[in-house]
Every structure is written in structure tokens, then in C-alpha cells.
Design a protein around this motif. Structure first.
Motif, PDB file in Angstrom:
ATOM      1  N   GLN A 272       0.800  -1.227   0.000  1.00 36.65           N
ATOM      2  CA  GLN A 272       0.000   0.000   0.000  1.00 36.65           C
ATOM      3  C   GLN A 272       0.833   1.277   0.000  1.00 36.65           C
ATOM      4  OE1 GLN A 272      -3.314  -0.177  -0.371  1.00 36.65           O
ATOM      5  NE2 GLN A 272      -3.101  -2.388  -0.427  1.00 36.65           N
ATOM      6  N   ASP A 273       2.111   1.201   0.385  1.00 32.81           N
ATOM      7  CA  ASP A 273       2.965   2.389   0.432  1.00 32.81           C
ATOM      8  C   ASP A 273       3.055   2.989  -0.970  1.00 32.81           C
ATOM      9  OD1 ASP A 273       5.400   4.033   0.225  1.00 32.81           O
ATOM     10  OD2 ASP A 273       5.841   3.311   2.248  1.00 32.81           O
ATOM     11  N   LYS A 274       2.791   4.289  -1.083  1.00 31.08           N
ATOM     12  CA  LYS A 274       2.768   4.928  -2.406  1.00 31.08           C
ATOM     13  C   LYS A 274       4.117   4.874  -3.116  1.00 31.08           C
ATOM     14  CE  LYS A 274       3.671   9.566  -0.707  1.00 31.08           C
ATOM     15  NZ  LYS A 274       3.370  10.963  -0.848  1.00 31.08           N
ATOM     16  N   GLU A 275       5.196   4.689  -2.356  1.00 27.23           N
ATOM     17  CA  GLU A 275       6.538   4.588  -2.938  1.00 27.23           C
ATOM     18  C   GLU A 275       6.950   3.145  -3.206  1.00 27.23           C
ATOM     19  OE1 GLU A 275       8.261   7.290  -3.809  1.00 27.23           O
ATOM     20  OE2 GLU A 275       6.647   8.549  -3.023  1.00 27.23           O
TER      21      GLU A 275
ATOM     22  N   THR B 291      11.327 -15.737   2.422  1.00 31.06           N
ATOM     23  CA  THR B 291      11.442 -15.242   1.053  1.00 31.06           C
ATOM     24  C   THR B 291      10.246 -14.366   0.688  1.00 31.06           C
ATOM     25  OG1 THR B 291      10.338 -17.191   0.129  1.00 31.06           O
ATOM     26  CG2 THR B 291      12.744 -17.257   0.246  1.00 31.06           C
ATOM     27  N   MET B 292      10.469 -13.512  -0.311  1.00 29.56           N
ATOM     28  CA  MET B 292       9.403 -12.709  -0.896  1.00 29.56           C
ATOM     29  C   MET B 292       9.408 -13.015  -2.391  1.00 29.56           C
ATOM     30  SD  MET B 292       8.888  -8.560  -0.995  1.00 29.56           S
ATOM     31  CE  MET B 292       8.326  -8.409   0.701  1.00 29.56           C
ATOM     32  N   THR B 293       8.230 -13.238  -2.940  1.00 32.22           N
ATOM     33  CA  THR B 293       8.109 -13.564  -4.360  1.00 32.22           C
ATOM     34  C   THR B 293       7.187 -12.565  -5.048  1.00 32.22           C
ATOM     35  OG1 THR B 293       8.339 -15.913  -3.814  1.00 32.22           O
ATOM     36  CG2 THR B 293       7.485 -15.388  -6.003  1.00 32.22           C
ATOM     37  N   LYS B 294       7.625 -12.098  -6.220  1.00 34.42           N
ATOM     38  CA  LYS B 294       6.803 -11.216  -7.058  1.00 34.42           C
ATOM     39  C   LYS B 294       6.953 -11.681  -8.497  1.00 34.42           C
ATOM     40  CE  LYS B 294       6.986  -6.883  -9.247  1.00 34.42           C
ATOM     41  NZ  LYS B 294       7.831  -5.753  -9.497  1.00 34.42           N
ATOM     42  N   ASN B 295       5.836 -12.011  -9.108  1.00 37.13           N
ATOM     43  CA  ASN B 295       5.829 -12.448 -10.515  1.00 37.13           C
ATOM     44  C   ASN B 295       6.834 -13.568 -10.789  1.00 37.13           C
ATOM     45  OD1 ASN B 295       3.863 -10.521 -11.059  1.00 37.13           O
ATOM     46  ND2 ASN B 295       5.366  -8.991 -11.661  1.00 37.13           N
ATOM     47  N   GLY B 296       6.938 -14.521  -9.878  1.00 37.87           N
ATOM     48  CA  GLY B 296       7.820 -15.665 -10.062  1.00 37.87           C
ATOM     49  C   GLY B 296       9.265 -15.438  -9.654  1.00 37.87           C
ATOM     50  N   LYS B 297       9.650 -14.206  -9.362  1.00 35.97           N
ATOM     51  CA  LYS B 297      11.017 -13.895  -8.932  1.00 35.97           C
ATOM     52  C   LYS B 297      11.072 -13.965  -7.410  1.00 35.97           C
ATOM     53  CE  LYS B 297      14.706 -10.526  -9.485  1.00 35.97           C
ATOM     54  NZ  LYS B 297      15.098  -9.217  -9.995  1.00 35.97           N
ATOM     55  N   VAL B 298      12.016 -14.738  -6.881  1.00 32.61           N
ATOM     56  CA  VAL B 298      12.110 -14.975  -5.438  1.00 32.61           C
ATOM     57  C   VAL B 298      13.326 -14.255  -4.861  1.00 32.61           C
ATOM     58  CG1 VAL B 298      12.294 -16.743  -3.642  1.00 32.61           C
ATOM     59  CG2 VAL B 298      11.049 -17.242  -5.749  1.00 32.61           C
ATOM     60  N   ALA B 299      13.114 -13.595  -3.713  1.00 31.22           N
ATOM     61  CA  ALA B 299      14.199 -12.885  -3.032  1.00 31.22           C
ATOM     62  C   ALA B 299      14.303 -13.362  -1.592  1.00 31.22           C
ATOM     63  CB  ALA B 299      13.936 -11.383  -3.054  1.00 31.22           C
ATOM     64  N   ASP B 300      15.536 -13.514  -1.123  1.00 32.91           N
ATOM     65  CA  ASP B 300      15.806 -13.817   0.279  1.00 32.91           C
ATOM     66  C   ASP B 300      15.565 -12.532   1.059  1.00 32.91           C
ATOM     67  OD1 ASP B 300      16.905 -14.276   2.800  1.00 32.91           O
ATOM     68  OD2 ASP B 300      18.720 -15.210   2.033  1.00 32.91           O
ATOM     69  N   MET B 301      14.587 -12.541   1.957  1.00 33.71           N
ATOM     70  CA  MET B 301      14.229 -11.316   2.681  1.00 33.71           C
ATOM     71  C   MET B 301      15.295 -10.869   3.668  1.00 33.71           C
ATOM     72  SD  MET B 301      10.127 -11.384   3.221  1.00 33.71           S
ATOM     73  CE  MET B 301      10.142  -9.706   3.839  1.00 33.71           C
ATOM     74  N   LYS B 302      16.279 -11.703   3.935  1.00 32.47           N
ATOM     75  CA  LYS B 302      17.351 -11.318   4.852  1.00 32.47           C
ATOM     76  C   LYS B 302      18.397 -10.457   4.148  1.00 32.47           C
ATOM     77  CE  LYS B 302      16.519 -15.225   7.869  1.00 32.47           C
ATOM     78  NZ  LYS B 302      17.054 -16.390   8.549  1.00 32.47           N
ATOM     79  N   LYS B 303      18.232 -10.260   2.846  1.00 32.75           N
ATOM     80  CA  LYS B 303      19.171  -9.470   2.049  1.00 32.75           C
ATOM     81  C   LYS B 303      18.445  -8.269   1.458  1.00 32.75           C
ATOM     82  CE  LYS B 303      21.893 -13.533   1.022  1.00 32.75           C
ATOM     83  NZ  LYS B 303      22.389 -14.441   0.006  1.00 32.75           N
ATOM     84  N   ILE B 304      18.804  -7.076   1.925  1.00 31.08           N
ATOM     85  CA  ILE B 304      18.100  -5.853   1.518  1.00 31.08           C
ATOM     86  C   ILE B 304      18.109  -5.657   0.001  1.00 31.08           C
ATOM     87  CG2 ILE B 304      20.129  -4.424   1.950  1.00 31.08           C
ATOM     88  CD1 ILE B 304      18.196  -2.134   2.671  1.00 31.08           C
TER      89      ILE B 304
ATOM     90  N   CYS C 267       3.621   0.273  -5.473  1.00 34.31           N
ATOM     91  CA  CYS C 267       2.330   0.380  -4.794  1.00 34.31           C
ATOM     92  C   CYS C 267       1.255  -0.361  -5.595  1.00 34.31           C
ATOM     93  CB  CYS C 267       1.940   1.848  -4.653  1.00 34.31           C
ATOM     94  SG  CYS C 267       0.365   2.100  -3.818  1.00 34.31           S
ATOM     95  N   GLY C 268       0.450  -1.140  -4.888  1.00 33.84           N
ATOM     96  CA  GLY C 268      -0.639  -1.877  -5.516  1.00 33.84           C
ATOM     97  C   GLY C 268      -0.261  -3.263  -6.010  1.00 33.84           C
ATOM     98  N   GLU C 269       1.018  -3.592  -5.996  1.00 34.47           N
ATOM     99  CA  GLU C 269       1.447  -4.914  -6.444  1.00 34.47           C
ATOM    100  C   GLU C 269       1.356  -5.910  -5.286  1.00 34.47           C
ATOM    101  OE1 GLU C 269       4.412  -4.181 -10.138  1.00 34.47           O
ATOM    102  OE2 GLU C 269       5.345  -4.044  -8.166  1.00 34.47           O
ATOM    103  N   THR C 270       1.102  -7.147  -5.633  1.00 31.90           N
ATOM    104  CA  THR C 270       0.971  -8.205  -4.634  1.00 31.90           C
ATOM    105  C   THR C 270       2.224  -9.062  -4.608  1.00 31.90           C
ATOM    106  OG1 THR C 270      -1.431  -8.248  -4.899  1.00 31.90           O
ATOM    107  CG2 THR C 270      -0.420 -10.193  -3.898  1.00 31.90           C
TER     108      THR C 270
ATOM    109  N   LEU D 121       4.709  -5.602   9.278  1.00 26.95           N
ATOM    110  CA  LEU D 121       5.616  -4.584   8.771  1.00 26.95           C
ATOM    111  C   LEU D 121       5.259  -4.147   7.342  1.00 26.95           C
ATOM    112  CD1 LEU D 121       9.012  -5.880  10.179  1.00 26.95           C
ATOM    113  CD2 LEU D 121       7.763  -3.827  10.885  1.00 26.95           C
ATOM    114  N   CYS D 122       4.855  -5.101   6.521  1.00 31.29           N
ATOM    115  CA  CYS D 122       4.472  -4.760   5.138  1.00 31.29           C
ATOM    116  C   CYS D 122       3.231  -3.875   5.124  1.00 31.29           C
ATOM    117  CB  CYS D 122       4.202  -6.024   4.313  1.00 31.29           C
ATOM    118  SG  CYS D 122       5.691  -6.803   3.698  1.00 31.29           S
ATOM    119  N   LYS D 123       2.308  -4.155   6.001  1.00 27.00           N
ATOM    120  CA  LYS D 123       1.080  -3.348   6.052  1.00 27.00           C
ATOM    121  C   LYS D 123       1.346  -1.964   6.617  1.00 27.00           C
ATOM    122  CE  LYS D 123      -2.048  -7.213   6.099  1.00 27.00           C
ATOM    123  NZ  LYS D 123      -3.058  -7.989   6.805  1.00 27.00           N
ATOM    124  N   ASP D 124       2.349  -1.835   7.478  1.00 27.56           N
ATOM    125  CA  ASP D 124       2.694  -0.541   8.066  1.00 27.56           C
ATOM    126  C   ASP D 124       3.601   0.284   7.153  1.00 27.56           C
ATOM    127  OD1 ASP D 124       1.243  -1.216  10.294  1.00 27.56           O
ATOM    128  OD2 ASP D 124       2.976  -1.733  11.511  1.00 27.56           O
ATOM    129  N   ALA D 125       4.271  -0.396   6.222  1.00 26.87           N
ATOM    130  CA  ALA D 125       5.242   0.301   5.348  1.00 26.87           C
ATOM    131  C   ALA D 125       4.561   1.247   4.376  1.00 26.87           C
ATOM    132  CB  ALA D 125       6.063  -0.726   4.569  1.00 26.87           C
TER     133      ALA D 125
END
Length: 84
Positions: A9-12, A34-47, A57-60, A80-84
Motif C-alpha cells: 500500500q505504500d505509495k513509494e 522469502t518474498m516472491t513477485k511475478n515468479g522472482k524470489v528474493a531472500d528477505m534477509k538481504k536488503i 504500490c498496488g502490487e501483490t 511490517l508490510c502493512k505498516d510500510a
């Protein structure tokens, strides 16, 4: 393994500040997170991995945790994601 879909939801989107907050929080868990967007996976421990997803904003995204503290990890990172 637990996972949840979250719409950012964060506009940025997930720029440096929220990505840093998420990474720092993820490092506090023993579980693989992990966080995944459109099939791309990221280790959330790595900024830079989180920032590399270029979440706007608006992406799932899907947050997944696998390990002994997966429930707590999902709960905290979702908050944290909802507060960001």
C-alpha cells in the motif's frame, strides 16, 4: 512452510527504507524467509534482494517462511508490510 499474499500500500512501494526494515526483521528469525513477485524470489534477509524485486504500490507479493519460527516470522513481516 507458511505463506501469505500481501498487496503493498505504500505509495513509494518497497524502496530502501521499508526494504531495510523488512530485511532487519527477517534476520531475527531462524526460518528461511522469502518474498516472491511475478515468479522472482528474493531472500528477505538481504536488503538488495528485496529491493531488486522493484515492488510498486498496488502490487501483490507472497511472503513465505520455512522453519521453526515460521508462524512468528509471517506474522511480524506481514505487520511490517502493512505498516510500510
Amino acid at each position: 512452510m507458511k505463506s501469505i499474499d500481501i498487496t503493498i500500500q505504500d505509495k513509494e512501494g518497497l524502496h530502501a527504507r521499508p526494504a531495510g526494515i523488512l530485511s532487519k526483521a527477517a534476520k531475527g528469525f531462524e526460518s528461511k524467509v522469502t518474498m516472491t513477485k511475478n515468479g522472482k524470489v528474493a531472500d528477505m534477509k538481504k536488503i538488495f534482494a528485496v529491493m531488486g524485486l522493484a515492488v510498486k504500490c498496488g502490487e501483490t507479493v507472497t511472503i513465505a517462511a520455512d522453519g521453526p519460527d515460521e508462524d512468528a516470522a509471517i506474522e511480524e513481516l506481514t505487520k511490517l508490510c502493512k505498516d510500510a
